[in-house]
Each structure stands twice: as C-alpha cells, then as structure tokens.
Motif scaffolding. Sequence first.
Motif, PDB file in Angstrom:
ATOM      1  N   LYS A 112       0.822  -1.219   0.000  1.00  0.00           N
ATOM      2  CA  LYS A 112       0.000   0.000   0.000  1.00  0.00           C
ATOM      3  C   LYS A 112       0.846   1.255   0.000  1.00  0.00           C
ATOM      4  O   LYS A 112       0.444   2.276  -0.558  1.00  0.00           O
ATOM      5  CB  LYS A 112      -0.921   0.000   1.228  1.00  0.00           C
ATOM      6  N   ARG A 113       1.956   1.215   0.697  1.00  0.00           N
ATOM      7  CA  ARG A 113       2.809   2.402   0.805  1.00  0.00           C
ATOM      8  C   ARG A 113       4.254   2.023   0.500  1.00  0.00           C
ATOM      9  O   ARG A 113       4.684   0.920   0.823  1.00  0.00           O
ATOM     10  CB  ARG A 113       2.756   2.980   2.227  1.00  0.00           C
ATOM     11  N   ARG A 114       4.952   2.960  -0.090  1.00  0.00           N
ATOM     12  CA  ARG A 114       6.363   2.765  -0.370  1.00  0.00           C
ATOM     13  C   ARG A 114       7.140   2.825   0.943  1.00  0.00           C
ATOM     14  O   ARG A 114       6.885   3.688   1.784  1.00  0.00           O
ATOM     15  CB  ARG A 114       6.825   3.881  -1.304  1.00  0.00           C
ATOM     16  N   HIS A 115       8.112   1.890   1.101  1.00  0.00           N
ATOM     17  CA  HIS A 115       8.978   1.951   2.278  1.00  0.00           C
ATOM     18  C   HIS A 115       9.981   3.073   2.124  1.00  0.00           C
ATOM     19  O   HIS A 115      10.437   3.351   1.006  1.00  0.00           O
ATOM     20  CB  HIS A 115       9.744   0.636   2.433  1.00  0.00           C
ATOM     21  N   SER A 116      10.324   3.699   3.229  1.00  0.00           N
ATOM     22  CA  SER A 116      11.367   4.730   3.184  1.00  0.00           C
ATOM     23  C   SER A 116      12.725   4.083   2.938  1.00  0.00           C
ATOM     24  O   SER A 116      12.897   2.879   3.143  1.00  0.00           O
ATOM     25  CB  SER A 116      11.396   5.494   4.499  1.00  0.00           C
TER      26      SER A 116
END
Length: 59
Positions: free
Chosen positions: A5-9
């Motif tokens: 769902k979200r890009r990892h930092s």
Amino acid sequence: MPPPKRRHSNARTRSRRTHWKATLPGVTKCNNCSEVILSHVVCPSCGFYGGKQIVAKNS
Ligand SMILES: [Zn+2]
C-alpha cells in the motif's frame, strides 16, 4: 500476496539490510602445500585435489 500500500522509506529498506552482510567464500588450506585456497577447487599452486595430483605442474 497483495501489492504494497505504501512505499517503504530508504531508512526502512537500509535498516532491514543491515543484517545482510558480505561473507567470505569457503577458504581452506591445501593439504599438500598448505597454501590458502578455495574449498572444492583444485589447488592453483600445486594442482592437488583430494590428496592426488589432478593438474600437472612443472614448478
Ligand atoms: Zn597445494
């Protein structure tokens, strides 16, 4: 597996890879000339493998 769902930092990726270390290849000593060699490989300096002369060396 669903897509993320979200890009990892970058920090999260790098902190995960802190345990991912470069390791030495299998290094042993030759039984014949006690030179440091790669294991499962014919000795490059004397040509011995498994206590036998496999590759002929004139030196
Ligand atoms: Zn050797």
